[in-house]
Design a protein around this motif. Structure first.
Motif, PDB file in Angstrom:
ATOM      1  N   SER A  76       0.971  -1.095   0.046  1.00 14.57           N
ATOM      2  CA  SER A  76      -0.138   0.407  -0.005  1.00 14.57           C
ATOM      3  C   SER A  76       0.852   1.273  -0.102  1.00 14.57           C
ATOM      4  CB  SER A  76      -1.316   0.394   0.892  1.00 14.57           C
ATOM      5  OG  SER A  76       0.272   0.213   2.265  1.00 14.57           O
ATOM      6  N   ASN A  77       0.654   2.156  -0.499  1.00 14.79           N
ATOM      7  CA  ASN A  77       0.888   4.246  -0.024  1.00 14.79           C
ATOM      8  C   ASN A  77      -0.267   4.770   0.129  1.00 14.79           C
ATOM      9  OD1 ASN A  77      -1.408   4.395  -2.328  1.00 14.79           O
ATOM     10  ND2 ASN A  77       0.632   4.859  -3.441  1.00 14.79           N
ATOM     11  N   ARG A  78      -0.269   5.982   0.440  1.00  6.58           N
ATOM     12  CA  ARG A  78      -1.417   6.320   1.289  1.00  6.58           C
ATOM     13  C   ARG A  78      -2.931   6.272   0.758  1.00  6.58           C
ATOM     14  NH1 ARG A  78       2.206  12.454   2.191  1.00  6.58           N
ATOM     15  NH2 ARG A  78       3.971  11.339   3.389  1.00  6.58           N
ATOM     16  N   THR A  79      -2.592   6.511  -0.454  1.00  7.01           N
ATOM     17  CA  THR A  79      -3.861   5.890  -1.237  1.00  7.01           C
ATOM     18  C   THR A  79      -3.815   4.599  -2.070  1.00  7.01           C
ATOM     19  OG1 THR A  79      -3.505   8.232  -2.619  1.00  7.01           O
ATOM     20  CG2 THR A  79      -5.410   6.921  -4.143  1.00  7.01           C
ATOM     21  N   TYR A  80      -3.485   3.583  -2.255  1.00  4.84           N
ATOM     22  CA  TYR A  80      -4.146   2.360  -2.957  1.00  4.84           C
ATOM     23  C   TYR A  80      -3.326   1.321  -1.876  1.00  4.84           C
ATOM     24  CZ  TYR A  80      -4.336   5.246  -6.784  1.00  4.84           C
ATOM     25  OH  TYR A  80      -5.504   6.477  -7.916  1.00  4.84           O
ATOM     26  N   ASN A  81      -4.261   0.206  -1.905  1.00  2.73           N
ATOM     27  CA  ASN A  81      -4.253  -1.120  -1.177  1.00  2.73           C
ATOM     28  C   ASN A  81      -4.351  -2.259  -1.646  1.00  2.73           C
ATOM     29  OD1 ASN A  81      -3.547  -2.544   1.039  1.00  2.73           O
ATOM     30  ND2 ASN A  81      -4.934  -2.085   2.710  1.00  2.73           N
ATOM     31  N   ILE A  82      -2.960  -3.356  -2.146  1.00  2.00           N
ATOM     32  CA  ILE A  82      -3.476  -4.410  -2.740  1.00  2.00           C
ATOM     33  C   ILE A  82      -3.211  -5.346  -1.879  1.00  2.00           C
ATOM     34  CG2 ILE A  82      -1.547  -4.592  -3.869  1.00  2.00           C
ATOM     35  CD1 ILE A  82      -2.597  -6.298  -6.169  1.00  2.00           C
ATOM     36  N   MET A  83      -4.221  -6.705  -0.957  1.00  2.00           N
ATOM     37  CA  MET A  83      -3.962  -7.476  -0.231  1.00  2.00           C
ATOM     38  C   MET A  83      -3.753  -8.756  -0.712  1.00  2.00           C
ATOM     39  SD  MET A  83      -3.986  -8.152   2.765  1.00  2.00           S
ATOM     40  CE  MET A  83      -4.444  -7.080   3.757  1.00  2.00           C
ATOM     41  N   SER A  84      -2.454  -9.674  -1.252  1.00  5.75           N
ATOM     42  CA  SER A  84      -2.127 -10.923  -0.865  1.00  5.75           C
ATOM     43  C   SER A  84      -3.213 -12.027  -0.895  1.00  5.75           C
ATOM     44  CB  SER A  84      -0.851 -11.037  -0.633  1.00  5.75           C
ATOM     45  OG  SER A  84      -0.531 -12.201   0.176  1.00  5.75           O
ATOM     46  N   ALA A  85      -3.187 -13.391  -1.830  1.00  5.52           N
ATOM     47  CA  ALA A  85      -3.724 -14.107  -0.872  1.00  5.52           C
ATOM     48  C   ALA A  85      -2.878 -15.117   0.036  1.00  5.52           C
ATOM     49  CB  ALA A  85      -3.569 -15.249  -2.590  1.00  5.52           C
ATOM     50  N   GLY A  86      -3.552 -15.584   0.815  1.00  2.00           N
ATOM     51  CA  GLY A  86      -3.132 -15.885   2.119  1.00  2.00           C
ATOM     52  C   GLY A  86      -2.585 -17.597   1.919  1.00  2.00           C
ATOM     53  N   THR A  87      -1.159 -17.387   2.785  1.00  2.00           N
ATOM     54  CA  THR A  87      -0.415 -18.846   2.911  1.00  2.00           C
ATOM     55  C   THR A  87      -1.021 -19.468   4.214  1.00  2.00           C
ATOM     56  OG1 THR A  87       1.221 -17.528   1.427  1.00  2.00           O
ATOM     57  CG2 THR A  87       1.673 -19.218   2.909  1.00  2.00           C
ATOM     58  N   THR A  88      -1.077 -20.597   3.842  1.00  6.74           N
ATOM     59  CA  THR A  88      -0.743 -21.435   5.355  1.00  6.74           C
ATOM     60  C   THR A  88       0.009 -22.076   6.045  1.00  6.74           C
ATOM     61  OG1 THR A  88      -3.777 -21.845   4.062  1.00  6.74           O
ATOM     62  CG2 THR A  88      -2.595 -24.014   5.914  1.00  6.74           C
ATOM     63  N   LEU A  89       0.933 -22.010   6.922  1.00  4.78           N
ATOM     64  CA  LEU A  89       1.926 -22.282   8.043  1.00  4.78           C
ATOM     65  C   LEU A  89       1.584 -23.283   8.983  1.00  4.78           C
ATOM     66  CD1 LEU A  89       4.586 -22.132   8.905  1.00  4.78           C
ATOM     67  CD2 LEU A  89       4.534 -20.231   9.734  1.00  4.78           C
TER      68      LEU A  89
END
Length: 564
Positions: free
Chosen positions: A134-147
């Motif tokens: 993310s920066n101050r304007t945009y945010n991108i979320m990744s797919a989850g990783t199961t540990l």
């Protein structure tokens, strides 16, 4: 959109070298493409699809999770984003469906560029992790990783990566999922069955697999953090298999065949080939022959036959009527496969014109005749020889300056007296037949040597006058002194000087020849031995024929002996 990111564009343009064409570095093109993608996104938070990856680790070991976005971004791009004002944050899902942000600044869980590190991992670290860019304007979320952190049950126990290879082949064993440690891969140690160190390096190569190579292999990477060393391990299991050579298609029939038949016959010949354990669509089986529009010969459709779990192709060649033009020319069956090309021939011959049959028959007849002649000659050799002598009137006694045809020696015993029968045979019957019937002249010691003249020199002189030495053996007992001297003198002449040929008459059966002199034993084992039997009284018996055969060839007037 470009105005939003002036610094990034400026940095991208600055990489162009003045002495080259204005071509941007490909990695920066990727960076700009990703930024443009972000600029087109509407909203504050963009979520990736719910699917993700899974990482398995052992309790007490170091483990690292990489931030993976759902677009085509690469780790290099993410690194550049971080250096250009984009932040990367990590979150862990909790039970109520929410997520908690991980600080990761110091302590056991740390941020390492675009990765999340655990020093070490514990069982309660098991869960689902995700990252955001993310920066101050945009945010991108990744797919989850199961540990999934599993209990460490001891050395060489845990999640296994299986590998297998045929015996005699080579195999390269990699240490799986160590992409995040590419700068430290040369420090990896390999342990066989988790005991002895067998290799150090990124990969373990076995150039020729043997049965003893089967087992577990542990690749171990040791890392230091805060003065403490932590392990990263991967467990592999190698199984070996017996090498199975690939099946090579083979033409079974025909090979080189010559077949006799009659003109006008209807015949069918099947070309057969084994193509493997399953159908081989790349193999062709067909007949190759000259056919000038003749409808009397043609191929039938191909058949597939399964025998002993192997697939065979069968292609029949049908002759509705054998004609003269079919004879003495090859009909070729061709097996054409990518790995082999084989040809078999059939040549048709008219029955009765083959040269092989008469040749074999003549050879069999010749061998049979040779065998019959050989057996007949061995069995009747004596009869043939006597008839030949009588027919040719052959006489060996002419001009050899010998006075007698044979010297007769009767061996006498010191312990027993000769019976009247033995005396009669040696002194009466033997000379009667040989002298009166067959014309031989014998020298008999008891008859022809005058009393008082039996000195050693006299005996030797008489033996020298004879062509044969006839020894009459009546018993196994040793002879007396006078007979022994005669025997030794005669045997010396016969066996050593070869001046006279011996004839041994076994009047009584000899039960033990070992008590006889060695020289006498040699004659007993030779073909110059004649056995006396009660049936030998007839002058046409085998005994007298063999005596004549062993005596010198001498012409006699009578030809009646040739008849038996």
């Amino acid at each position: 959109m470009i105005s939003v990111f002036p610094n990034i564009i400026k940095n991208a343009i600055s990489v162009v070298k003045p002495n080259q064409k204005v071509i941007m570095d490909m990695e920066y093109l990727k960076l700009i493409t990703f930024i443009c993608f972000l600029g087109t996104i509407q909203g504050d938070l963009i979520k990736c699809p719910s699917y993700g990856s899974k990482t398995i680790a052992l309790e007490g070991e170091h483990v690292r999770i990489r931030c993976k976005l759902c677009n085509a971004s690469t780790p290099l791009v993410l690194s550049d984003l971080q250096t250009n004002g984009f932040s990367i944050n990590w979150f862990k899902d909790i039970s109520n469906g929410d997520r908690v942000e991980l600080l990761g600044k110091t302590g056991r869980i740390t941020f390492e560029g675009t990765s999340l590190g655990f020093w070490p991992a514990f069982v309660n670290d098991t869960g689902r992790y995700s990252c955001s860019v993310s920066n101050r304007t945009y945010n991108i979320m990744s797919a989850g990783t199961t540990l999934n952190v599993q209990k460490n049950k001891g050395f060489c126990r845990g999640n296994i990566y299986p590998f297998s290879q045929y015996i005699g082949k080579s195999i390269t064993l990699p240490c799986p999922k160590l992409e995040d440690y590419s700068n430290k891969e040369n420090n990896i140690k390999w342990l066989k069955d988790c005991k002895g160190n067998v290799h150090t390096g990124t990969k373990y190569v076995i150039r020729k697999v043997e049965e003893r190579n089967a087992g577990k292999y542990l690749c171990l990477l040791s890392l230091e953090n805060g003065g403490v060393r932590y392990n990263v391990t991967r467990l592999l299991k190698l199984t070996t298999k017996e090498s199975v050579e690939p099946f090579k298609p083979k033409l079974v029939y025909p090979v080189e065949e010559q077949i006799e038949l009659k003109l006008g016959e209807e015949r069918e010949f099947e070309c057969k080939a084994i193509v493997g354990y399953k159908m081989n669509d790349y193999c062709l089986l067909y007949w190759d022959f000259t056919n000038s529009g003749n409808a009397t010969v043609h191929e039938s459709p191909e058949r597939i036959v399964i025998e002993d779990n192997r697939t065979s192709l069968v292609r029949p060649l049908v002759f509705t009527r054998i004609q003269a033009e079919h004879l003495n020319q090859p009909f070729k069956c061709v097996l054409d496969c990518p790995e082999t090309n084989q040809i078999g021939n059939i040549i048709l011959l008219e029955r009765g014109t083959s040269e092989t049959g008469p040749t074999i028959l003549l050879l069999i007849i010749a061998v049979a005749i040779i065998i019959i002649v050989s057996v007949t000659y061995v069995k009747f050799k004596i009869y043939f020889a006597l008839c030949f002598r009588d027919f040719t009137s052959r006489d060996e006694t002419l001009e050899d300056n010998k006075e007698y045809d044979a010297y007769v020696l009767l061996l006498k015993s010191n312990e027993t007296l000769l019976s009247a029968k033995e005396e009669t045979f040696a002194l009466e019957l033997l000379p009667e037949i040989l002298e009166q019937k067959f014309g031989y002249r014998l020298c008999i010691f008891e008859r022809d040597v005058l009393p008082g003249g039996a000195s050693a020199n006299d005996i030797l002189s008489y033996i020298n006058k004879c062509r044969r030495l006839i020894i009459v053996l009546c018993a196994e007992s040793m002879a007396d002194d006078s007979s022994m001297y005669e025997l030794m003198t005669g045997l010396h002449q016969a066996l050593v000087e070869r001046l006279i040929k011996p004839i041994l008459i076994e009047y009584n059966p000899v039960r033990d020849i070992t008590i006889l002199p060695q020289s006498l034993q040699l004659i007993l084992r030779s073909n110059r031995r004649v056995k006396w039997r009660s049936a030998s009284l007839s002058q046409n018996s085998y005994f007298w024929k063999k005596m004549r055969y062993l005596m010198p060839a001498k012409h006699i007037k009578a030809s009646e002996y040739c008849q038996n």
